[in-house]
Design a protein around this motif. Sequence first.
Motif, PDB file in Angstrom:
ATOM      1  N   ASP A   1       2.890   9.128  -9.088  1.00  0.00           N
ATOM      2  CA  ASP A   1       2.685   8.118 -10.234  1.00  0.00           C
ATOM      3  C   ASP A   1       4.229   7.966 -10.911  1.00  0.00           C
ATOM      4  O   ASP A   1       4.766   6.778 -11.088  1.00  0.00           O
ATOM      5  CB  ASP A   1       1.952   8.350 -11.196  1.00  0.00           C
ATOM      6  N   PRO A   2       4.939   8.975 -11.374  1.00  0.00           N
ATOM      7  CA  PRO A   2       6.326   8.741 -12.012  1.00  0.00           C
ATOM      8  C   PRO A   2       7.462   8.412 -10.972  1.00  0.00           C
ATOM      9  O   PRO A   2       8.394   7.674 -11.399  1.00  0.00           O
ATOM     10  CB  PRO A   2       6.571  10.349 -12.250  1.00  0.00           C
ATOM     11  N   LEU A   3       7.103   8.342  -9.553  1.00  0.00           N
ATOM     12  CA  LEU A   3       8.196   7.974  -8.719  1.00  0.00           C
ATOM     13  C   LEU A   3       7.822   6.592  -8.745  1.00  0.00           C
ATOM     14  O   LEU A   3       8.954   5.838  -8.541  1.00  0.00           O
ATOM     15  CB  LEU A   3       7.811   8.387  -7.268  1.00  0.00           C
ATOM     16  N   VAL A   4       6.491   5.932  -8.820  1.00  0.00           N
ATOM     17  CA  VAL A   4       6.410   4.510  -9.048  1.00  0.00           C
ATOM     18  C   VAL A   4       6.969   3.931 -10.133  1.00  0.00           C
ATOM     19  O   VAL A   4       7.889   2.919 -10.098  1.00  0.00           O
ATOM     20  CB  VAL A   4       5.011   4.115  -8.926  1.00  0.00           C
TER      21      VAL A   4
ATOM     22  N   VAL B   1      -0.130   3.085   2.072  1.00  0.00           N
ATOM     23  CA  VAL B   1       0.612   3.349   1.020  1.00  0.00           C
ATOM     24  C   VAL B   1       1.259   1.811   0.404  1.00  0.00           C
ATOM     25  O   VAL B   1       1.440   1.662  -0.814  1.00  0.00           O
ATOM     26  CB  VAL B   1       1.926   4.311   1.463  1.00  0.00           C
ATOM     27  N   ARG B   2       1.342   1.172   1.567  1.00  0.00           N
ATOM     28  CA  ARG B   2       1.978  -0.375   0.748  1.00  0.00           C
ATOM     29  C   ARG B   2       1.142  -1.048   0.187  1.00  0.00           C
ATOM     30  O   ARG B   2       1.454  -1.498  -0.823  1.00  0.00           O
ATOM     31  CB  ARG B   2       2.178  -1.016   2.471  1.00  0.00           C
ATOM     32  N   GLN B   3      -0.135  -0.749   0.500  1.00  0.00           N
ATOM     33  CA  GLN B   3      -1.107  -1.610  -0.449  1.00  0.00           C
ATOM     34  C   GLN B   3      -1.351  -1.024  -1.649  1.00  0.00           C
ATOM     35  O   GLN B   3      -1.392  -1.590  -2.734  1.00  0.00           O
ATOM     36  CB  GLN B   3      -2.599  -1.528   0.330  1.00  0.00           C
ATOM     37  N   TRP B   4      -1.332   0.249  -1.689  1.00  0.00           N
ATOM     38  CA  TRP B   4      -1.366   1.033  -2.858  1.00  0.00           C
ATOM     39  C   TRP B   4      -0.201   0.781  -3.839  1.00  0.00           C
ATOM     40  O   TRP B   4      -0.305   0.628  -5.088  1.00  0.00           O
ATOM     41  CB  TRP B   4      -1.597   2.612  -2.737  1.00  0.00           C
TER      42      TRP B   4
ATOM     43  N   GLU C   1       0.137  -0.813  -7.524  1.00  0.00           N
ATOM     44  CA  GLU C   1       0.611   0.065  -8.697  1.00  0.00           C
ATOM     45  C   GLU C   1       1.927  -0.971  -9.254  1.00  0.00           C
ATOM     46  O   GLU C   1       2.021  -0.739 -10.736  1.00  0.00           O
ATOM     47  CB  GLU C   1       1.101   1.284  -8.150  1.00  0.00           C
ATOM     48  N   ILE C   2       2.767  -1.413  -8.773  1.00  0.00           N
ATOM     49  CA  ILE C   2       3.707  -2.375  -8.951  1.00  0.00           C
ATOM     50  C   ILE C   2       3.295  -3.639  -9.899  1.00  0.00           C
ATOM     51  O   ILE C   2       3.756  -3.782 -11.064  1.00  0.00           O
ATOM     52  CB  ILE C   2       4.685  -2.614  -7.939  1.00  0.00           C
ATOM     53  N   ALA C   3       2.303  -3.972  -9.453  1.00  0.00           N
ATOM     54  CA  ALA C   3       1.541  -5.248 -10.274  1.00  0.00           C
ATOM     55  C   ALA C   3       0.894  -4.715 -11.417  1.00  0.00           C
ATOM     56  O   ALA C   3       1.018  -5.489 -12.326  1.00  0.00           O
ATOM     57  CB  ALA C   3       0.377  -6.013  -9.406  1.00  0.00           C
TER      58      ALA C   3
END
Length: 905
Positions: A12-15, A42-45, A49-51
Amino acid sequence: MIPTLFFSQSLDPLVDRLVEEWEASMLRPMQLQTILVPNGGVRQWLLLEIAKRKGIAMGLRVLEPGQFFPSSKSSLDLFCSVYDALPAQAALVSYLDGKPKRRLELTAQLASLFAKYEQYGPLLKTDDWQTELFHTLVKPQDTPITEPIFCFGIDFLTPLQWKALSTAPALSLFLFSPCTEFWEDLCSDRERKAWQKRNKKITIPREGPRHLANWGRLGRITLKTLDDFAAEELYTPVEPTSLLKQIQVDLLLFQETKDPKQDDSIAVLQTGSSRLAEIEALKEEILRLDVPYHEISVLAPDLEPYIPLIKYVFGEEIPYRIEKMESSQSSFKQGLLRLLKLGSGRWSAEDILSLFETPSFYRKKGWDAEVLETFRSWIETIQIDWGLNDAHQRTVLQDTLGALETAGHFSWETGLDRLLETLVYLKPMQINPDLFEEFLEALTELQTLCVTGTKTLSEWADTLQKAEGWFKADSDEDTNAQTHFHNLLLEMRQSAHLTQFPFEVVHHFLTKPCYSQCNGAQLHAVRFAPLEEGAILPARALFLIGMDEMSFPRVALRSSLDLLQGKIPSQKDFDRYTFLQSLFAAKESLRISYCHMSPEEGKPVGPSLLVQELLAITGPHIMRAVKPAHPPERVKRIVFPKQAQGSLPEGDIVLDMNDLRRLARHPWKFYLQNKWGLFLDPEWEASFALQRGKQVRAALDARSESGHSRLPTPLQKAMDQDVFETVQERTAQLQEWKLEPFTLQTDLQFTWDSCTVTLKGDIRYASSQGPILLGEDTIGGLLKSWPEALAVAAMLNTDSLWILRSGKTKTIHNAYLQLKAFIEYYFLCMEAPSPLLPDWADAILRKKELTSFDSSFEDPVLAWVLARAELPEAQEWIQTWEPVFTQTFQGLIDLYPTRGARAKV
């Protein structure tokens, strides 16, 4: 520009930091930013998360390493190149020996290894035929990277890939890290022992948490590779409020738990011997935890066997989605492979029915269950065996066995003629003309498919394109398999190879796995995925299923050809690191389950070695045996009747010698096949004695291929010597008796009031002076070949039985009448199983002392039946059959009299 590393124990903090770095690096509004991720999950996740953080995820190109670092050759081109080049290798001429199967298997191994060698080029320093061939066929590309790169969640790349990334104008790496301290110099237990063994005087690296050292080798390798990168730590504070949190804190702070907490945050569930029970326990635990479904992840080392159970247990009650599901369950793929097997095979009746009963095939034809059942009844009634016609049967037999006789097997041409007669003449069986026309049309269409001979890849693509027209793809699995199939056809047509290849080369790629998703659009659902690199995403509740000692960590099959063996991380290293990540991915609950009893024998099965190491930290209190709320009663659904009550059939009947042989060798297996349609394929242990017996028979059989070996040196040398000596003894005995073995074609007729039976088939090891027995000189050994011995004696009008192993001869009286009695016994055994297994023959026929059934001798069929069938009481069952045994086997019993009988004589 110096690459930047961002470390954290949570994604989460990496995102959060990835979003900041992405926004800061945007030079032009429409410029695409490249992000490398380990896999599609991971791509979908990550995009979601970015959205969530930005409201939208645009301007991103998210790729996997295999897409960003493409190989110089596609897998198809590499396979074909290796296949073409093998015959020219002088070192392989003796091994290949002109055998297509060996060439194909070696090609598959080398193509896989060459794809790996391309990624680890600098480590390939040997100088032999394999290295020379690799450098001839594979020319690695060195394309400079001219764009900024973000690398997210990838724990390991090859040295060549790291080197290529370091040339990017800007590089940001976002990595999982389980420890805030310097820990890359730790040693696992195995590394420590190897270190001490090499030199006891060398100072061993510092001590640290044992589990961090054992589980984190892959991370330590990556850290050593990235020593020159600038690093920034993004660790989030963790309070040790539960056992799970306490273990996370200890790992982060480079310490070991001394007083583990006692709570329910970690549990290891023992679920008996059934995967179904494990999925049922999973469902109950999900409902008990009361966690939102989208915050639950379920991972398994081998997810494929669980998929039908997940669909059955979860149903509509709990929403779920399955990632990276192998499309072997696709009806389209199954049907395509069955069709292609038919085009290159024997055209057996069962192969045709399997194809007809494939959903994608019969849906395309518009057939329903009633039509399929009608077709099956026709085939069974007219007794079609295999082969298009007599010429096709002879061709197949000549190619496989070197034999030209069909031994009376009905072909499709013969069977269809008999069906046609029912339309022309008045027969007891009447068929629907319209339905027969559909049946005939389908068979005629299938005969147009030919997958024999050799063709270019483009020509094979045209052939496969036509085969696709027989199927209807109307499910997610079918659509994905069809897309994979179309991509393969496109690759074949674009290939530069003009050489002609056999179909087996193309078949290799048709059977390769392709993956899809089930309910992939459901976001508010329990997530199922394989337990692999990059699959460990944050979850409030994380479940690891199938975690027994045999399944995890996984052991990859090693090849003696692998030149990188021991030089690169193994599958175990990846699995251990994945397990370490799972401890941090679980936010509140971690559940680990496995079947702790073997399904075959009910013996105890231990948890994974990694789970055992976890138990050493937590203590045994986290172990919990799970019992279903309503345990089902163990029902043995197969019932063995004591004896058949029927009589002989009516009419003209043709029996194959193979049927009598199967009955004599194993009445229970015979009954399961004929009455229940259960064709068991037990895996017998390849013992030295068993293989020796097979090779001795093969050496005595003139049609066998000489020089065929199955055991590695030095066992093969011992086997060859033993077989040579045994064959010499058998041959000398045959010469002493002046016997010349040959294959006898049986043609005997037996008449009763209600029926006439014609017995046909081949019998090997016959001689003009009587049958030859290669088995043991015991009542059980002779029972296995009893109908064949009687048939030879009846055909040749002899009464001598020649037993090679003991060098003795015995006399058979009234062989024709005894064989007639055995046929009567055969019809009884069609309706009820006989208890007369060859291993019990001495106790039942000669000593009459068998009181219970046991599996003291090695017999997988017996073990299967004892576990699943309801058997009569042993003594009562044998007493019921005793009159039949006396009538059928009195001649066999007389050959092995008891001591009392000998004394009277």
